[in-house]
Write a protein that holds these residues in place. Structure first.
Motif, PDB file in Angstrom:
ATOM      1  N   GLY A 149       0.744  -1.123  -0.229  1.00  0.00           N
ATOM      2  CA  GLY A 149       0.096  -0.002  -0.217  1.00  0.00           C
ATOM      3  C   GLY A 149       0.611   0.937  -0.212  1.00  0.00           C
ATOM      4  N   LEU A 150       2.392   1.497   0.869  1.00  0.00           N
ATOM      5  CA  LEU A 150       2.218   1.820   0.773  1.00  0.00           C
ATOM      6  C   LEU A 150       3.447   2.560  -0.865  1.00  0.00           C
ATOM      7  CD1 LEU A 150       5.023   4.644   2.611  1.00  0.00           C
ATOM      8  CD2 LEU A 150       6.347   2.599   2.356  1.00  0.00           C
ATOM      9  N   GLU A 151       4.095   1.371  -0.787  1.00  0.00           N
ATOM     10  CA  GLU A 151       4.216   1.292  -2.625  1.00  0.00           C
ATOM     11  C   GLU A 151       3.760   2.472  -3.645  1.00  0.00           C
ATOM     12  OE1 GLU A 151       7.947   1.865  -2.233  1.00  0.00           O
ATOM     13  OE2 GLU A 151       8.150   0.840  -0.567  1.00  0.00           O
ATOM     14  N   ALA A 152       2.803   1.638  -3.538  1.00  0.00           N
ATOM     15  CA  ALA A 152       1.708   1.397  -5.239  1.00  0.00           C
ATOM     16  C   ALA A 152       0.640   2.849  -4.607  1.00  0.00           C
ATOM     17  CB  ALA A 152       0.892   0.302  -4.586  1.00  0.00           C
ATOM     18  N   PHE A 153       0.645   2.961  -3.529  1.00  0.00           N
ATOM     19  CA  PHE A 153      -0.975   4.563  -3.432  1.00  0.00           C
ATOM     20  C   PHE A 153      -0.177   5.516  -2.136  1.00  0.00           C
ATOM     21  CE2 PHE A 153      -2.691   0.511  -3.483  1.00  0.00           C
ATOM     22  CZ  PHE A 153      -3.494   0.424  -4.419  1.00  0.00           C
ATOM     23  N   ARG A 154       0.743   4.901  -1.751  1.00  0.00           N
ATOM     24  CA  ARG A 154       1.000   6.252  -0.955  1.00  0.00           C
ATOM     25  C   ARG A 154       1.704   7.529  -2.099  1.00  0.00           C
ATOM     26  NH1 ARG A 154      -1.793   8.004   3.092  1.00  0.00           N
ATOM     27  NH2 ARG A 154      -1.221   5.918   4.028  1.00  0.00           N
ATOM     28  N   PHE A 155       1.651   8.282  -2.185  1.00  0.00           N
ATOM     29  CA  PHE A 155       2.448   9.578  -2.580  1.00  0.00           C
ATOM     30  C   PHE A 155       1.995  10.094  -4.074  1.00  0.00           C
ATOM     31  CE2 PHE A 155       6.122   7.435   0.860  1.00  0.00           C
ATOM     32  CZ  PHE A 155       5.110   8.406   1.624  1.00  0.00           C
ATOM     33  N   MET A 156       1.135   9.263  -4.681  1.00  0.00           N
ATOM     34  CA  MET A 156       1.400   8.953  -5.919  1.00  0.00           C
ATOM     35  C   MET A 156       0.266  10.882  -6.061  1.00  0.00           C
ATOM     36  SD  MET A 156       2.289   6.984  -8.130  1.00  0.00           S
ATOM     37  CE  MET A 156       3.017   5.493  -7.421  1.00  0.00           C
ATOM     38  N   VAL A 157      -0.021  11.152  -5.937  1.00  0.00           N
ATOM     39  CA  VAL A 157      -0.380  12.604  -5.722  1.00  0.00           C
ATOM     40  C   VAL A 157       0.286  13.472  -5.618  1.00  0.00           C
ATOM     41  CG1 VAL A 157      -1.798  14.427  -4.814  1.00  0.00           C
ATOM     42  CG2 VAL A 157      -2.682  11.813  -4.736  1.00  0.00           C
ATOM     43  N   SER A 158       1.210  13.286  -4.047  1.00  0.00           N
ATOM     44  CA  SER A 158       2.437  14.592  -4.480  1.00  0.00           C
ATOM     45  C   SER A 158       3.034  13.992  -5.528  1.00  0.00           C
ATOM     46  CB  SER A 158       3.224  14.133  -3.296  1.00  0.00           C
ATOM     47  OG  SER A 158       2.625  14.415  -2.338  1.00  0.00           O
ATOM     48  N   PHE A 159       3.918  12.675  -6.566  1.00  0.00           N
ATOM     49  CA  PHE A 159       4.321  12.482  -7.317  1.00  0.00           C
ATOM     50  C   PHE A 159       4.202  13.330  -8.702  1.00  0.00           C
ATOM     51  CE2 PHE A 159       6.094   8.624  -5.352  1.00  0.00           C
ATOM     52  CZ  PHE A 159       7.522   9.432  -5.501  1.00  0.00           C
ATOM     53  N   ALA A 160       2.869  12.984  -9.052  1.00  0.00           N
ATOM     54  CA  ALA A 160       1.848  13.822  -9.480  1.00  0.00           C
ATOM     55  C   ALA A 160       1.866  15.201 -10.044  1.00  0.00           C
ATOM     56  CB  ALA A 160       0.581  13.372  -9.971  1.00  0.00           C
ATOM     57  N   THR A 161       1.713  15.842  -8.265  1.00  0.00           N
ATOM     58  CA  THR A 161       1.683  16.658  -8.460  1.00  0.00           C
ATOM     59  C   THR A 161       3.156  18.241  -8.859  1.00  0.00           C
ATOM     60  OG1 THR A 161       0.137  17.171  -7.140  1.00  0.00           O
ATOM     61  CG2 THR A 161       1.400  18.837  -7.228  1.00  0.00           C
ATOM     62  N   SER A 162       4.210  16.382  -8.264  1.00  0.00           N
ATOM     63  CA  SER A 162       5.675  17.582  -8.071  1.00  0.00           C
ATOM     64  C   SER A 162       5.727  17.781  -9.653  1.00  0.00           C
ATOM     65  CB  SER A 162       6.823  16.671  -7.748  1.00  0.00           C
ATOM     66  OG  SER A 162       6.230  16.993  -6.134  1.00  0.00           O
ATOM     67  N   LEU A 163       6.146  15.670 -10.997  1.00  0.00           N
ATOM     68  CA  LEU A 163       6.006  15.843 -11.773  1.00  0.00           C
ATOM     69  C   LEU A 163       4.545  16.569 -12.678  1.00  0.00           C
ATOM     70  CD1 LEU A 163       6.672  12.367 -11.885  1.00  0.00           C
ATOM     71  CD2 LEU A 163       8.218  14.084 -12.388  1.00  0.00           C
ATOM     72  N   ALA A 164       4.434  17.080 -12.675  1.00  0.00           N
ATOM     73  CA  ALA A 164       3.398  18.893 -13.012  1.00  0.00           C
ATOM     74  C   ALA A 164       4.478  19.741 -13.734  1.00  0.00           C
ATOM     75  CB  ALA A 164       1.973  18.638 -12.951  1.00  0.00           C
TER      76      ALA A 164
END
Length: 200
Positions: free
Chosen positions: A30-45
């Motif tokens: 759950g940590l690796e697959a879901f956590r931080f995905m919103v932050s990753f997407a926002t940063s990479l935007a």
């Protein structure tokens, strides 16, 4: 702990320990697959908008690392169930608890999206796009470990540019746009000439 109790000839329920290991494996996934995905997407935007390119490329490397961890943990989850009937039993006994664990992580990621964009959309993203992205990600990630995501989700990714950041080997940047890591090449050696070292 099981081995200690065996040595002390104490009674214990081995399956409870197996179930705990199973829950820990799924918590890690759950940590690796879901956590931080919103932050990753926002940063990479930001990178997509030509902002903080150097930071974005470092974040891409971190994302790639997370995905490698996710894939490894998924393999491990699937493998222990195939090889060990105790884990097959744990999967069955803990099914509802594991699914709820994933739902909790997904809910929290969506809450984070709402928090990030509480004052409105920026850099081509908004909370709804990110929440759809979390659902889209959940479908594939849970399918990898044999779990069906019950929540409606988009059939295609709401953030199509995200995938190109997953495979950083396909990216090439000018040195003035990013950080150079060439200095680390050759820093490791399996031979050492002790005579060449200075006396201290």
């Amino acid at each position: 702990m099981i081995n200690c109790r065996k040595e002390l000839l104490e009674k214990f329920d081995e399956q409870l320990h197996i179930n705990a290991i199973w829950l820990a494996l799924n918590a890690s996934y759950g940590l690796e697959a879901f956590r931080f995905m919103v932050s990753f997407a926002t940063s990479l935007a930001m990178v997509e908008n030509r902002i903080f390119i150097g930071n974005g490329n470092i974040i891409s490397l971190i994302l790639q690392d997370e995905i490698l961890h996710k894939d490894w943990t998924a393999w491990l989850i699937n493998q222990v169930v195939k090889e060990d009937p105790r884990f097959a039993r744990a999967k069955q006994e803990c099914e509802a608890e594991v699914y709820q664990m994933y739902l909790d992580v997904i809910r929290e990621e969506k809450q984070w999206a709402d928090y990030l964009f509480q004052k409105g959309p920026v850099i081509g993203l908004n909370a709804n796009i990110l929440k759809d992205f979390v659902d889209y990600t959940a479908v594939g990630a849970l399918k990898e470990i044999g779990v069906k995501y019950q929540t409606p989700a988009p059939k295609t990714t709401p953030i199509p540019w995200f995938n190109k950041h997953v495979n950083t080997s396909n990216k090439q940047s000018a040195l003035q746009e990013t950080e150079s890591t060439n200095y680390v090449i050759g820093v490791m050696s399996d031979t050492l000439d002790y005579d060449a070292l200075p006396n201290l």
